[in-house]
Design a protein around this motif. Structure first.
Motif, PDB file in Angstrom:
ATOM      1  N   LYS A  49       0.830  -1.207   0.000  1.00 65.88           N
ATOM      2  CA  LYS A  49       0.000   0.000   0.000  1.00 65.88           C
ATOM      3  C   LYS A  49       0.865   1.258   0.000  1.00 65.88           C
ATOM      4  O   LYS A  49       1.760   1.411   0.823  1.00 65.88           O
ATOM      5  N   HIS A  50       0.558   2.177  -0.917  1.00 65.30           N
ATOM      6  CA  HIS A  50       1.252   3.456  -0.958  1.00 65.30           C
ATOM      7  C   HIS A  50       0.621   4.412   0.053  1.00 65.30           C
ATOM      8  O   HIS A  50      -0.600   4.463   0.184  1.00 65.30           O
ATOM      9  N   TYR A  65      13.240   4.233  -3.348  1.00 60.07           N
ATOM     10  CA  TYR A  65      14.093   5.261  -3.951  1.00 60.07           C
ATOM     11  C   TYR A  65      14.276   5.061  -5.457  1.00 60.07           C
ATOM     12  O   TYR A  65      14.265   3.930  -5.950  1.00 60.07           O
ATOM     13  N   PHE A  66      14.447   6.184  -6.150  1.00 60.56           N
ATOM     14  CA  PHE A  66      14.739   6.280  -7.575  1.00 60.56           C
ATOM     15  C   PHE A  66      13.517   5.913  -8.419  1.00 60.56           C
ATOM     16  O   PHE A  66      12.642   5.172  -7.996  1.00 60.56           O
ATOM     17  N   MET A 113      18.901  10.097  -0.761  1.00 57.78           N
ATOM     18  CA  MET A 113      18.735   9.613  -2.129  1.00 57.78           C
ATOM     19  C   MET A 113      17.399  10.118  -2.656  1.00 57.78           C
ATOM     20  O   MET A 113      16.552  10.594  -1.896  1.00 57.78           O
ATOM     21  N   GLU A 114      17.204   9.998  -3.943  1.00 57.80           N
ATOM     22  CA  GLU A 114      15.979  10.471  -4.588  1.00 57.80           C
ATOM     23  C   GLU A 114      14.795   9.597  -4.178  1.00 57.80           C
ATOM     24  O   GLU A 114      14.720   8.421  -4.518  1.00 57.80           O
ATOM     25  N   ILE A 115      13.850  10.154  -3.438  1.00 57.67           N
ATOM     26  CA  ILE A 115      12.705   9.402  -2.926  1.00 57.67           C
ATOM     27  C   ILE A 115      11.619   9.272  -3.991  1.00 57.67           C
ATOM     28  O   ILE A 115      11.186  10.257  -4.586  1.00 57.67           O
ATOM     29  N   LEU A 116      11.183   8.026  -4.214  1.00 60.41           N
ATOM     30  CA  LEU A 116      10.076   7.771  -5.116  1.00 60.41           C
ATOM     31  C   LEU A 116       8.751   7.804  -4.367  1.00 60.41           C
ATOM     32  O   LEU A 116       7.773   8.383  -4.827  1.00 60.41           O
ATOM     33  N   GLY A 117       8.718   7.174  -3.199  1.00 66.13           N
ATOM     34  CA  GLY A 117       7.482   7.143  -2.422  1.00 66.13           C
ATOM     35  C   GLY A 117       7.615   6.258  -1.208  1.00 66.13           C
ATOM     36  O   GLY A 117       8.698   5.744  -0.897  1.00 66.13           O
ATOM     37  N   VAL A 118       6.502   6.076  -0.522  1.00 71.50           N
ATOM     38  CA  VAL A 118       6.475   5.315   0.735  1.00 71.50           C
ATOM     39  C   VAL A 118       5.415   4.219   0.650  1.00 71.50           C
ATOM     40  O   VAL A 118       4.324   4.434   0.107  1.00 71.50           O
TER      41      VAL A 118
END
Length: 346
Positions: free
Chosen positions: A287-288, A302-303, A336-341
């Protein structure tokens, strides 16, 4: 930290060129230290190499996971076929015995009566019921034969899929080995650096991470995110904490070494939750949650290609297994470049 992906051939050429440049620099007394721009290029090249290796390893792990799952399905179908064959053989023998008994005018064999009776205490008692039982047995035999044939067809198809998945795994393994050669080049490149150059690279990496973290914190995000983990989240964090100091190894998931998703998947397994093995699948299937709703125990992906993952532990920090040559450690969440959680216990 944004990474620009380039073609493997370009990376190899760039690595060799940078290595030669640094070697030449070290051999010239008038230029005891490489130019800052050169070190920046070295740092960027190392990051690209490690990133590509992580992507290749993640794809191999995903392919291996699919092969393992398909192997289990094939074994299950094979077991079902063997069970059906056993039942089919037994009923065929009973049907033959019943037919012979009817031909002689005898009653249905006791074993047949017991096998076909809805209630074994009330076995078939007369010839009429015996004939009905014989017909019922033939129906069961026909249905069981059809089931056996269907299982055989499904097993053949499953084996074909398994063969294809194994071929895909071999291809991914070949790609992974190719990228690992680039990693060897990266290590060789690092080994050519003098102590001051290594220190400057480390300082450059730390500055990039600190700058990214400061920019993230300055958004006020830490005033919004949660500070309390769930009971399962606390168990996952406790597990990850115990792994601090263990080395990073491609494809490892403990107990002595880990890669990034090996650490997060095992941490949540210790907390009682089975989650996907790879960072890509963790991003796709878990789940996002919005960044401002993040809480300790959640996973930060990340990324843009979801190639790295770490466990958020609160106060803007993560526990991660970074890359070869490093160990599991605590670091800034936004380094680092965060994409999401994503949330494993949602």
């Amino acid at each position: 930290m944004r990474r620009t992906l380039r073609a493997p051939g370009h990376r190899t050429a760039a690595t060799l060129a940078l290595a030669l440049a640094l070697t030449a620099t070290a051999q010239q007394p008038a230029r005891a230290e490489p130019e800052p721009g050169t070190l920046t290029e070295v740092h960027a090249e190392l990051e690209r190499l490690y990133h590509d290796a992580e992507v290749a390893t993640d794809k191999y792990n995903a392919a291996d996971e699919k092969v393992t799952g398909q192997e289990k399905r094939v074994h299950t179908l094979q077991d079902q076929i063997e069970t059906a064959e056993t039942k089919l053989g037994r009923l065929t023998r009973l049907a033959g015995a019943a037919a012979r008994a009817q031909y002689r005018g005898d009653s249905l064999p006791a074993e047949m009566q017991f096998a076909l009776a809805d209630n074994p205490e009330h076995a078939l008692e007369n010839a009429a019921l015996a004939r009905q039982a014989q017909q019922a047995t033939q129906g069961v035999l026909a249905a069981l034969t059809a089931t056996r044939e269907d299982l055989g067809t499904r097993t053949d198809k499953a084996r074909d899929v398994l063969k294809s998945l194994r071929a895909s795994r071999r291809a991914q393994d070949t790609e992974r080995r190719s990228v690992e050669k680039h990693i060897d080049e990266a290590k060789e490149l690092e080994s050519r650096l003098e102590k001051k150059e290594v220190e400057r690279l480390a300082a450059l990496e730390k500055k990039e991470a600190d700058d990214a973290q400061t920019k993230w914190v300055d958004t006020g995000i830490l005033k919004k995110v949660g500070t309390d983990a769930t009971p399962a989240g606390r168990k996952a964090i406790a597990f990850a904490t115990r792994q601090i100091g263990k080395p990073y190894v491609w494809g490892a998931e403990g107990p002595d070494s880990f890669d990034c998703s090996g650490l997060t998947s095992q941490a949540w397994l210790a907390a009682g939750h089975v989650i996907p093995r790879t960072s890509e699948e963790q991003w796709r299937r878990l789940k996002h949650v919005p960044m401002e709703d993040m809480r300790p125990g959640d996973l930060i992906i990340y990324f843009a290609d979801a190639s790295h993952v770490a466990l958020y532990i609160g106060d803007g920090k993560i526990i991660q297994a970074p890359r070869p040559g490093r160990w599991v450690y605590v670091s800034p969440a936004a380094s680092m470049e965060i994409l999401g959680v994503v949330r494993p216990d949602a």
